[in-house]
Design an enzyme around this catalytic site. Structure first.
Site, PDB file in Angstrom:
ATOM      1  N   LEU A  56       0.818  -1.215   0.000  1.00 27.71           N
ATOM      2  CA  LEU A  56       0.000   0.000   0.000  1.00 27.71           C
ATOM      3  C   LEU A  56       0.851   1.263   0.000  1.00 27.71           C
ATOM      4  CD1 LEU A  56      -2.747   1.446   0.242  1.00 27.71           C
ATOM      5  CD2 LEU A  56      -2.605   1.079   2.725  1.00 27.71           C
ATOM      6  N   HIS A 129      -1.249  -4.030  -5.842  1.00 30.11           N
ATOM      7  CA  HIS A 129      -0.840  -3.955  -4.439  1.00 30.11           C
ATOM      8  C   HIS A 129      -1.957  -4.425  -3.531  1.00 30.11           C
ATOM      9  CE1 HIS A 129      -3.235  -0.689  -2.663  1.00 30.11           C
ATOM     10  NE2 HIS A 129      -3.374  -0.317  -3.928  1.00 30.11           N
ATOM     11  N   CYS A 130      -1.558  -4.739  -2.301  1.00 30.99           N
ATOM     12  CA  CYS A 130      -2.492  -4.933  -1.193  1.00 30.99           C
ATOM     13  C   CYS A 130      -1.847  -4.216  -0.008  1.00 30.99           C
ATOM     14  CB  CYS A 130      -2.752  -6.428  -0.942  1.00 30.99           C
ATOM     15  SG  CYS A 130      -1.286  -7.419  -0.598  1.00 30.99           S
ATOM     16  N   ALA A 131      -2.273  -4.493   1.184  1.00 30.85           N
ATOM     17  CA  ALA A 131      -1.735  -3.756   2.328  1.00 30.85           C
ATOM     18  C   ALA A 131      -0.242  -4.001   2.508  1.00 30.85           C
ATOM     19  CB  ALA A 131      -2.497  -4.122   3.595  1.00 30.85           C
ATOM     20  N   GLY A 133       1.588  -6.339   0.411  1.00 35.30           N
ATOM     21  CA  GLY A 133       2.231  -6.850  -0.793  1.00 35.30           C
ATOM     22  C   GLY A 133       2.641  -8.298  -0.672  1.00 35.30           C
TER      23      GLY A 133
END
Length: 188
Positions: A56, A129-131, A133
Site C-alpha cells: 500500500l 498492491h495490497c496492504a 504486498g
C-alpha cells in the site's frame, strides 16, 4: 452479492509466449529505475514486463509512482486507498479480505481483464498492491499469469516468488487459483 462475470478471456489474450528471465524481452526487477524510497518494505518489483507488485505504501507514494511510470493501479484490499490526486491513474479496487476463507475467485475474471486490457498498451505500467504486498496482490498477479500463459497455480506462484520474495498467497487463495485455472481450461 457481486454479479457473475464471465470467465472467458479475449481470443488474443493467450497469444504471447510466457516470459522467462532468459528471454530477450525480460527486464529484471525495477527495469533499472532507481528508487529512492526509504522504507523497510520491499521496493515494487516488476514480475513480467510492465507489471509490478508492491504494498500500500508504494501505491500511495506519488514520487515512486512517477519514477516507475505507473499508469494503472489494481488495489487488492478493502478500505480506503489514497492514490495521489496529481498522478493520472486508472484504478480497479477489489474488496478482498486477507483470510484463507475470503472470496477471491469471484474477483479474478475482473482483475485479469483489467490487467490484460491495461497491458495491451505497450506504454502502460501497472502496479498491483495490497496492504503488505504479500498474499492478496501476489494471488491476483498469479491469476493473471495463469490466464495469460496457461500456467498451473504452482507454476505461477513459483514464478512470482522467484521475482518477489515476499509473495506468499495464503492456502485458501491457492485453492481458489486452482479453481480459476480449471474454469479457464474448460473454456479453452
Amino acid at each position: 452479492m457481486a454479479p457473475k462475470i464471465s470467465l472467458s478471456m479475449p481470443p488474443s489474450f493467450n497469444s504471447m509466449a510466457a516470459p522467462t528471465p532468459a528471454s530477450p524481452s525480460w527486464r529484471g526487477p525495477h527495469s533499472g529505475v532507481p528508487l529512492s524510497v526509504a522504507s523497510s518494505a520491499p521496493a515494487p518489483t516488476e514480475i513480467v514486463p510492465n507489471l509490478f507488485i508492491a504494498d500500500l505504501g508504494a501505491a500511495e507514494n506519488p514520487k515512486l509512482l512517477i519514477q516507475l511510470g505507473i499508469t494503472h493501479v489494481l488495489s487488492a484490499m478493502c478500505g480506503r486507498v489514497l492514490l495521489p490526486a496529481n498522478v493520472p491513474l486508472a484504478q480497479l479496487q477489489l474488496p478482498l479480505q486477507d483470510s484463507p476463507f475470503a472470496e477471491l475467485a469471484e474477483y479474478l475474471p475482473a482483475s485479469t481483464l483489467f490487467l490484460s486490457e491495461a497491458l495491451r498498451d505497450p506504454k502502460a505500467r501497472v502496479l498491483v498492491h495490497c496492504a503488505q504486498g504479500i498474499s492478496r496482490s501476489s494471488s491476483v498477479v498469479c491469476a493473471y499469469l495463469i490466464a495469460k500463459y496457461g500456467w498451473t497455480p504452482d507454476q505461477a506462484v513459483r514464478f512470482v516468488k522467484s521475482k518477489y520474495a515476499p509473495a506468499d498467497p495464503n492456502p485458501g487463495f491457492v485453492m481458489q487459483l486452482g479453481e480459476y485455472a480449471r474454469s479457464l481450461n474448460k473454456t479453452r
